[in-house]
Motif scaffolding. Structure first.
Motif, PDB file in Angstrom:
ATOM      1  N   TRP A   6     -27.907  61.996  26.590  1.00  0.00           N
ATOM      2  CA  TRP A   6     -27.913  62.769  27.824  1.00  0.00           C
ATOM      3  C   TRP A   6     -26.735  62.337  28.658  1.00  0.00           C
ATOM      4  CZ3 TRP A   6     -29.928  66.767  30.368  1.00  0.00           C
ATOM      5  CH2 TRP A   6     -29.742  66.813  31.755  1.00  0.00           C
ATOM      6  N   PRO A   7     -25.945  63.179  29.201  1.00  0.00           N
ATOM      7  CA  PRO A   7     -25.927  64.617  28.947  1.00  0.00           C
ATOM      8  C   PRO A   7     -25.572  64.997  27.498  1.00  0.00           C
ATOM      9  CG  PRO A   7     -24.124  63.923  30.402  1.00  0.00           C
ATOM     10  CD  PRO A   7     -24.954  62.737  30.152  1.00  0.00           C
ATOM     11  N   PHE A   8     -25.937  66.184  27.140  1.00  0.00           N
ATOM     12  CA  PHE A   8     -25.801  66.674  25.769  1.00  0.00           C
ATOM     13  C   PHE A   8     -24.406  66.550  25.185  1.00  0.00           C
ATOM     14  CE2 PHE A   8     -29.398  69.746  24.534  1.00  0.00           C
ATOM     15  CZ  PHE A   8     -30.316  68.739  24.787  1.00  0.00           C
ATOM     16  N   ILE A   9     -23.426  66.566  26.072  1.00  0.00           N
ATOM     17  CA  ILE A   9     -22.060  66.562  25.589  1.00  0.00           C
ATOM     18  C   ILE A   9     -21.787  65.354  24.704  1.00  0.00           C
ATOM     19  CG2 ILE A   9     -21.081  65.301  27.566  1.00  0.00           C
ATOM     20  CD1 ILE A   9     -19.494  68.408  26.082  1.00  0.00           C
TER      21      ILE A   9
ATOM     22  N   ILE B 376     -28.700  81.180  32.766  1.00  0.00           N
ATOM     23  CA  ILE B 376     -28.287  80.611  31.474  1.00  0.00           C
ATOM     24  C   ILE B 376     -27.139  79.615  31.689  1.00  0.00           C
ATOM     25  CG2 ILE B 376     -27.110  81.168  29.309  1.00  0.00           C
ATOM     26  CD1 ILE B 376     -28.722  83.693  29.152  1.00  0.00           C
ATOM     27  N   ILE B 377     -26.175  80.024  32.504  1.00  0.00           N
ATOM     28  CA  ILE B 377     -25.029  79.142  32.731  1.00  0.00           C
ATOM     29  C   ILE B 377     -25.480  77.842  33.405  1.00  0.00           C
ATOM     30  CG2 ILE B 377     -22.777  78.906  33.824  1.00  0.00           C
ATOM     31  CD1 ILE B 377     -22.575  81.957  33.735  1.00  0.00           C
ATOM     32  N   PHE B 380     -27.350  75.671  30.950  1.00  0.00           N
ATOM     33  CA  PHE B 380     -26.440  75.189  29.918  1.00  0.00           C
ATOM     34  C   PHE B 380     -25.512  74.100  30.447  1.00  0.00           C
ATOM     35  CE2 PHE B 380     -22.624  75.547  27.251  1.00  0.00           C
ATOM     36  CZ  PHE B 380     -23.204  75.364  26.000  1.00  0.00           C
ATOM     37  N   ILE B 382     -25.941  72.118  33.016  1.00  0.00           N
ATOM     38  CA  ILE B 382     -26.649  70.888  33.351  1.00  0.00           C
ATOM     39  C   ILE B 382     -27.061  70.150  32.073  1.00  0.00           C
ATOM     40  CG2 ILE B 382     -28.790  69.980  34.357  1.00  0.00           C
ATOM     41  CD1 ILE B 382     -28.361  71.891  36.664  1.00  0.00           C
ATOM     42  N   LEU B 383     -27.465  70.918  31.059  1.00  0.00           N
ATOM     43  CA  LEU B 383     -27.792  70.291  29.780  1.00  0.00           C
ATOM     44  C   LEU B 383     -26.564  69.626  29.183  1.00  0.00           C
ATOM     45  CD1 LEU B 383     -30.196  72.712  27.863  1.00  0.00           C
ATOM     46  CD2 LEU B 383     -30.684  70.461  28.824  1.00  0.00           C
ATOM     47  N   ALA B 384     -25.443  70.317  29.270  1.00  0.00           N
ATOM     48  CA  ALA B 384     -24.243  69.801  28.620  1.00  0.00           C
ATOM     49  C   ALA B 384     -23.662  68.607  29.357  1.00  0.00           C
ATOM     50  CB  ALA B 384     -23.199  70.908  28.497  1.00  0.00           C
ATOM     51  N   TYR B 385     -23.544  68.717  30.683  1.00  0.00           N
ATOM     52  CA  TYR B 385     -22.836  67.667  31.409  1.00  0.00           C
ATOM     53  C   TYR B 385     -23.713  66.835  32.347  1.00  0.00           C
ATOM     54  CZ  TYR B 385     -18.508  69.635  29.671  1.00  0.00           C
ATOM     55  OH  TYR B 385     -17.509  70.067  28.867  1.00  0.00           O
ATOM     56  N   GLY B 386     -25.002  67.055  32.334  1.00  0.00           N
ATOM     57  CA  GLY B 386     -25.876  66.250  33.168  1.00  0.00           C
ATOM     58  C   GLY B 386     -25.964  66.770  34.591  1.00  0.00           C
ATOM     59  N   PHE B 387     -26.858  66.150  35.366  1.00  0.00           N
ATOM     60  CA  PHE B 387     -27.091  66.643  36.731  1.00  0.00           C
ATOM     61  C   PHE B 387     -25.867  66.487  37.605  1.00  0.00           C
ATOM     62  CE2 PHE B 387     -31.567  65.857  35.507  1.00  0.00           C
ATOM     63  CZ  PHE B 387     -31.982  67.159  35.651  1.00  0.00           C
ATOM     64  N   VAL B 431     -16.845  78.682  34.518  1.00  0.00           N
ATOM     65  CA  VAL B 431     -17.130  77.299  34.178  1.00  0.00           C
ATOM     66  C   VAL B 431     -16.070  76.750  33.234  1.00  0.00           C
ATOM     67  CG1 VAL B 431     -19.593  77.465  34.567  1.00  0.00           C
ATOM     68  CG2 VAL B 431     -18.682  77.940  32.302  1.00  0.00           C
ATOM     69  N   VAL B 435     -15.026  72.980  32.437  1.00  0.00           N
ATOM     70  CA  VAL B 435     -15.071  72.411  31.085  1.00  0.00           C
ATOM     71  C   VAL B 435     -13.715  71.795  30.742  1.00  0.00           C
ATOM     72  CG1 VAL B 435     -15.375  72.957  28.652  1.00  0.00           C
ATOM     73  CG2 VAL B 435     -16.862  74.007  30.339  1.00  0.00           C
ATOM     74  N   GLU B 439     -13.430  67.893  29.971  1.00  0.00           N
ATOM     75  CA  GLU B 439     -13.029  67.475  28.626  1.00  0.00           C
ATOM     76  C   GLU B 439     -11.779  66.595  28.684  1.00  0.00           C
ATOM     77  OE1 GLU B 439     -14.779  68.007  25.625  1.00  0.00           O
ATOM     78  OE2 GLU B 439     -16.212  68.458  27.221  1.00  0.00           O
ATOM     79  N   PRO B 527     -19.911  59.119  33.511  1.00  0.00           N
ATOM     80  CA  PRO B 527     -21.209  59.480  32.926  1.00  0.00           C
ATOM     81  C   PRO B 527     -21.087  60.393  31.706  1.00  0.00           C
ATOM     82  CG  PRO B 527     -21.174  59.906  35.292  1.00  0.00           C
ATOM     83  CD  PRO B 527     -19.794  59.569  34.910  1.00  0.00           C
TER      84      PRO B 527
END
Lengths: 329, 530
Positions: A6-9, B376-377, B380, B382-387, B431, B435, B439, B527
């Motif tokens: 977590w996070p998923f990345i 969805i965005i 997605f 928050i799942l990908a990069y956390g809170f 977004v 990203v 990245e 993080p």
């Protein structure tokens, strides 16, 4: 925070080492074959032209939910007016998104020299006579003169878009990059046309907007890859070109995937909930974005390999000011 | 780069306040908006016809038909002028923009030329000669429109038509119609809320060319019906199909009409009262004085409305058209006559109608898909990069949404259904900037840099890519705007606004929030990095 992943990345591999270039030849052959098929498909069976581009009329006919419109009787009734090509097709209800047979779309031609308004009224009369009282919504009539002009200007817009993109990349990067980008764009546009033919989507003004957007997105994707490629060409002056390309593609891969996935998911929502009017549009966009992502990996970059890059000159020129802010060391 | 500079914070806060203020009226009903105090912005999103329902008509002014009609009238003018001057004519040949008369007697050639020159004295709006007589060889005289007059006819006709169409639509009481010129000879009429285009078309399309012509009593109507129509007469019918043989020459036309109104005839049935201007009154007076006891025809758009017999000379410049009208027909006619005649026929080239229900459905579908796309965005990211990092880009996205609505409301750009799709796509791509930045940060962190250094480098290095990537979208949008029509333009405009707001909000909001986090949390580790 000790949660792993977590996070998923963090779940995505840190460093990928896909050898994209290795499969470029195979991908190239596949692309060429598909593009040829798509071009042939555009002429035989041909595009399903909407009334925007071929002229004629289309109207939506509906009965209250639950009642059925007998499509055959509508077809027969309209056919007796001898208008030429008549299409009657059941579609989903707008309020429920379900196709219960109560809603249909009727398309017909207005013969040369006949008054549009009168023909539309005759058709409305004929339909009411055949299947009883119905409501009409969304009536469009496009004259043959206007439709011809719309078609020309639509194709012109696509051509100009590709041309301008080429110029843009040429100035910001190098001619080779420009060629790579443009061939990638042509590839995406041709394949999107292929999808339109295969799925019998209606080719309309909205579809031209969709294809232009695909061009914009695909270009966006290509630019991100090219940007990294240019940077790496400077960073690793002695690395073989194919390895630099692979490296750059791998480095931008996580971004490519995340952005692409977000866009496709959102467009999927649009296709499902956007109703009849936006269905074809969003399907084409979704497909175009997937193809655009593929092409920036497998078409744009490998073409640069094919042509080669004057790396000496590029290194000489590698002054930050001259090549724009992306090249800041 | 990544420091909590005061101007960036100010800019973000300011854009949020302005954005909310400009977007806010969209939450209100039209009545509430109207009652807002004057200093508050009142503009809500300007929904296209596909979203609010209404009619779109693309009309083409039939300039060639008008030219033909004008030249045909010219032929009659020449015929009558020469006859009144007692000059014999062997042949009258119509040609492009004029007529060539072959004078029978060479001795009358000069007199004929003189007569036609006087006839050509009419001048156009800017005072130049519109019609002129020219001497040709072999006893021939050409009488016709000058090249300037002929070329100017089209432009003037379109301008006049727009004016006439505007007056007629205004008399219908349709709210906020938009009437614009498109290209050389086209007019676009957009009437929001009007979902009965038939009435609109009927009112717009009628040429309302009112003429008064003498009925031909020397020749028999039956002969004419059988195909023997005398050259200076024409066969017309009335609503019931009764044939009339009418002299081609126009005594007075609707151009000389100053006012029309609904009145009543002797037996109390609806009739149309009218008044002529000075020229019209004089001509009408002369014509009626010369033709007492004979019938004349009142003709509207090639249909005989009535053919009363002239009882006495009508010199006051007022008159009455009687016929079998209902009150509605009479008032429609009055509106048409007061709105003026169209100088040329209008052909409907394109017509799109969306009912209000259909528009509401489209808005609902568009709104639903926007909400779902947005959700969805958010999930997605928050799942990908956390809170923290995901949350930052979500906040940027929300500001982006507010700014788009604000900009669209402020500029009153038309939002169409494809425009909504453009909006949704903009969110998806917005977004992308985040990203790209994130990245980059991960890259730098992986290369062993400190948190601050990698965040700094992330913003720095990604910026060029972000600008390049968005400029290409802008190019595509510009092309759509230039070459596109209708819905495509709405889409392009939404896309353009979206590019600016999304670069602004996703980059700047992320910078400010992350700088704040950096300052307060003093993190040892990124993080999102491993």
């Amino acid at each position: 925070m000790t949660m792993r992943g977590w996070p998923f990345i963090k779940l995505l591999p840190q460093k990928t080492n896909f050898q994209f270039v290795k499969y470029a030849r195979a991908a190239g052959v596949l692309s060429v074959v598909l593009c040829l098929a798509a071009i042939v498909g555009c002429f035989y069976p041909g595009l399903n032209m909407g009334i925007d581009f071929r002229g004629g009329a289309s109207m939506e006919v509906a009965k209250p939910a639950g009642q059925v419109i007998e499509l055959d009787r509508v077809r027969e009734a309209v056919n007796t007016l001898s208008l030429g090509d008549v299409q009657v097709q059941g579609i989903a209800r707008r309020d429920s998104n379900a196709n219960d047979g109560s809603t249909a779309i009727v398309r017909f031609q207005v013969p040369e020299g006949r008054n549009q308004t009168q023909v539309v009224q005759q058709v409305e009369g004929a339909i009411s006579g055949a299947v009883g009282e119905v409501t009409y919504s969304g009536v469009s009539v496009v004259g043959s003169k206007v439709s011809g002009e719309l078609f020309t200007s639509g194709l012109l817009a696509l051509g100009v878009a590709i041309g301008l993109m080429f110029l843009y990349i040429w100035f910001r990067f190098e001619p080779q990059f420009g060629f790579g980008a443009v061939i990638g764009l042509l590839h995406d546009v041709i394949l999107t046309f292929g999808l339109i033919v295969v799925m019998r989507l209606e080719f309309s003004l909205n579809m031209v907007a969709a294809i232009l957007t695909v061009i914009g997105y695909s270009m966006n994707d290509t630019v991100v890859v090219f940007d990294r490629l240019r940077e790496n060409l400077r960073k690793y002056k002695t690395m073989p070109l194919r390895d630099v390309i692979d490296l750059s593609l791998n480095e931008t891969l996580s971004r490519t995937i995340i952005t692409g996935v977000t866009a496709v998911m959102v467009l999927a929502a649009l296709a499902v909930f956007g109703g009849e009017a936006l269905f074809g549009f969003s399907i084409a966009l979704m497909f175009g974005i997937i193809i655009g992502t593929y092409s920036s990996i497998y078409v744009g970059a490998p073409i640069i390999l094919l042509w080669g890059v004057k790396r000496g000159a590029l290194v000489e020129d590698a002054k930050p000011v001259k090549l724009g802010m992306a090249s800041r060391p | 780069m990544i420091q909590l500079s005061r101007w960036k914070v100010t800019l973000v806060v300011l854009s949020l306040i302005v954005g909310v203020l400009l977007a806010f009226p969209n939450l209100l009903s039209p009545q509430q908006r109207a009652s807002l105090p004057g200093w508050l912005p009142k503009n809500a999103l300007n929904l296209g016809l596909d979203l609010q329902g209404g009619s779109y008509l693309l009309l083409e002014v039939d300039v060639p038909a008008m030219r033909q009609a004008r030249v045909a009238n010219l032929v009659e003018d020449v015929r009558v002028t020469l006859r009144e001057a007692g000059i014999g004519v062997n042949q009258l040949q119509r040609e492009e923009g004029g007529v060539v008369a072959t004078i029978a007697n060479a001795g009358q050639y000069d007199a004929a030329f003189q007569a036609l020159r006087t006839l050509g004295g009419a001048t156009g709006p800017s005072g130049e000669v519109e019609r002129a007589a020219t001497r040709l060889s072999d006893n021939r005289i050409r009488f016709g429109y000058t090249d300037t007059a002929l070329n100017g006819m089209g432009t003037t006709a379109v301008d006049q038509s727009i004016e006439v169409v505007r007056r007629r639509i205004d008399s219908l009481g349709t709210r906020e119609p938009s009437i614009t010129r498109q290209g050389a000879d086209r007019i676009v009429v957009q009437a929001p809320g009007e979902s009965d285009p038939t009435q609109l078309e009927r009112v717009i399309g009628q040429t309302a060319q009112l003429t008064f012509q003498m009925v031909d009593v020397e020749n028999s109507v039956n002969d004419a019906v059988a195909g023997r129509v005398p050259p200076d007469s024409q066969l017309l019918t009335d609503e019931q199909g009764t044939p009339y043989l009418v002299k081609r020459r126009i005594l007075v036309s609707g151009e000389n009409l100053t006012r029309a109104g609904v009145g009543a005839d002797q037996s109390g049935r609806p009739a149309i009262d009218f008044r002529f201007d000075g020229t019209g009154a004089r001509r009408f007076g002369e014509a009626t004085a010369q033709n007492i006891g004979r019938p004349f025809a009142i003709i509207l758009d090639g249909k005989v409305i009535s053919a009363p017999t002239i009882q006495s000379a009508i010199t006051g410049g007022t008159g009455q058209i009687t016929g079998q009208f209902s009150i509605e027909e009479a008032s429609t006619l009055v509106n048409l006559l007061n709105g003026g005649a169209l100088p040329a026929p209008l052909n409907v080239e394109e017509r799109r109608v969306v009912t209000a229900e259909l528009g509401a459905d489209a808005v609902a579908a568009g709104g639903l898909s926007t909400a779902i796309g947005f959700a969805i965005i958010v999930v997605f990211m928050i799942l990908a990069y956390g809170f923290l990092f995901g949350g930052v880009s979500v906040l940027g996205l929300i500001l982006n949404g507010i700014l788009i609505v604000a900009a669209m409301s402020l500029t009153q750009a038309t939002l169409t259904l494809p425009g909504i799709a453009g909006l949704i796509l903009t969110f998806a791509v917005a977004v992308d900037a985040n990203v790209l930045i994130y990245e980059r940060m991960r890259d730098e962190a992986r290369a062993g840099r400190s948190v601050i250094a990698s965040m700094d480098a992330g913003f720095n290095k990604a910026m060029g890519t972000i600008i390049d990537a968005n400029l290409t979208t802008l190019v595509a949008a510009a092309i759509m705007f230039v070459f596109g029509a209708g819905p495509v333009r709405g889409f392009a405009w939404t896309l353009t606004i979206g590019v600016f707001t999304s670069v602004f909000s996703s980059v700047l909001v992320a910078q400010v929030l992350l700088a704040y986090w950096l300052k307060t949390a003093k993190p040892k580790k990124l993080p999102i990095a491993e």
